[in-house]
Design a protein around this motif. Sequence first.
Motif, PDB file in Angstrom:
ATOM      1  N   LEU A 110       0.759  -1.153  -0.025  1.00 12.74           N
ATOM      2  CA  LEU A 110      -0.009   0.056   0.070  1.00 12.74           C
ATOM      3  C   LEU A 110       1.081   1.202  -0.004  1.00 12.74           C
ATOM      4  O   LEU A 110       1.697   1.364   0.887  1.00 12.74           O
ATOM      5  N   ARG A 111       0.611   2.339  -0.956  1.00 11.57           N
ATOM      6  CA  ARG A 111       1.201   3.339  -1.028  1.00 11.57           C
ATOM      7  C   ARG A 111       0.714   4.354   0.128  1.00 11.57           C
ATOM      8  O   ARG A 111       1.445   5.507   0.554  1.00 11.57           O
ATOM      9  N   GLU A 112      -0.310   4.275   0.683  1.00  9.08           N
ATOM     10  CA  GLU A 112      -1.068   5.178   1.688  1.00  9.08           C
ATOM     11  C   GLU A 112      -1.958   4.316   2.370  1.00  9.08           C
ATOM     12  O   GLU A 112      -2.161   3.159   2.080  1.00  9.08           O
ATOM     13  N   PRO A 113      -2.442   4.821   3.555  1.00  9.25           N
ATOM     14  CA  PRO A 113      -3.231   3.939   4.499  1.00  9.25           C
ATOM     15  C   PRO A 113      -4.718   3.802   3.584  1.00  9.25           C
ATOM     16  O   PRO A 113      -5.103   4.412   2.721  1.00  9.25           O
ATOM     17  N   LYS A 114      -5.202   2.702   4.182  1.00  8.03           N
ATOM     18  CA  LYS A 114      -6.524   2.094   3.457  1.00  8.03           C
ATOM     19  C   LYS A 114      -7.645   3.216   3.410  1.00  8.03           C
ATOM     20  O   LYS A 114      -8.468   3.106   2.815  1.00  8.03           O
ATOM     21  N   THR A 115      -7.601   4.026   4.515  1.00  4.22           N
ATOM     22  CA  THR A 115      -8.598   5.197   4.492  1.00  4.22           C
ATOM     23  C   THR A 115      -8.463   5.927   3.108  1.00  4.22           C
ATOM     24  O   THR A 115      -9.547   6.723   3.073  1.00  4.22           O
ATOM     25  N   GLY A 116      -7.420   5.854   2.465  1.00 10.90           N
ATOM     26  CA  GLY A 116      -7.531   6.644   1.131  1.00 10.90           C
ATOM     27  C   GLY A 116      -8.429   6.343   0.107  1.00 10.90           C
ATOM     28  O   GLY A 116      -8.935   7.204  -0.471  1.00 10.90           O
ATOM     29  N   ALA A 117      -8.970   5.108   0.381  1.00 11.71           N
ATOM     30  CA  ALA A 117     -10.047   4.593  -0.525  1.00 11.71           C
ATOM     31  C   ALA A 117     -11.397   5.462  -0.214  1.00 11.71           C
ATOM     32  O   ALA A 117     -12.099   5.381  -1.141  1.00 11.71           O
TER      33      ALA A 117
END
Length: 335
Positions: A173-180
Amino acid sequence: MNLLRKIVFPVVPIYYLVTSVRNKLYDLGLKTSRSFNFPVICVGNLSVGGTGKTPMIEYLIRLFREDYKVATLSRGYGRKTKGFLLANENADAESLGDEPFQFYNKFKGNIQVAVDANRINGIEQLRSLPEKPELILLDDAFQHRKVKAGLNILLTTYDNLYTHDFMLPSGNLREPKTGANRADIIVVTKCPMQLSNLEKKTVLRQINPKGNQQVFFSYIQYADEAKSLVKTIKIDALQHFTLVTGIANPTPLVEFLKNKGLRFEHLSFKDHHNFSVQDIEKLKVETIILATEKDFVRLKKYNVLRGKLYYLPIEIKIENAKVFDNLLRSFVKSY
């Protein structure tokens, strides 16, 4: 998780903190995002590579090219040029990068293809052209938050949902899952062709989309024929051959060919592999070479491979395509 990724796991909280703070600054408006008064669609993912961004961009090109002047804008990963570059007859994979050159090679004359690491500058350059595009498709720009696309399409693979992954460097992951949460549409890619309602419900429960998000399922459809620069050949007619892949996840293609009962050797290279003189020397003794389309556009310049080098076209097929298409058309028409 392999041993190396376990070793670097203590770095994950640091990477998580840095990317979280960056996203929060954009969310609060302390770092600015630029929006535009014409349709911009972003296709991206949370993980590094292999989710099917290129087939999705091509799907969107086919969807809109008859009715709009369409341009694609990519970073141009791995290219040997800098700054803004608009594809023309002199373009190749080295000047544009693999995927943009594939777009140009396949759709030249119908769309504009450009690369620029600075997406805002790239958009401005495209819109300053005499024939400015009416719709711009941003390839792999989900984390490029300086641009606020009008519509964000997030891709995640069926066998490796972002909800199951870890942050770099231990995960992908490039960023936290919350980025979704920034996505307007989530497309689950590379699904089995026969996906039960129970399996879909399981995926939806894991993704847990927000009220404003729509989720679609898609799968890869491979062509019946492999193509070269001079001819085509039925896949089922291929005798023993060498499969060459320089992509992030060759597993679906390998499984497809195995399920057809085909006999082949597989030379697997890392994503965006630059083929060396030694690689070409090794390949030129092969009788038939089957490559991915991305690898084909880099290998076709070698005359010693002419006549033996083929690629297998693929397309993305979306379940409930009519709903998906109408959703995107409505977005573009809203401008």
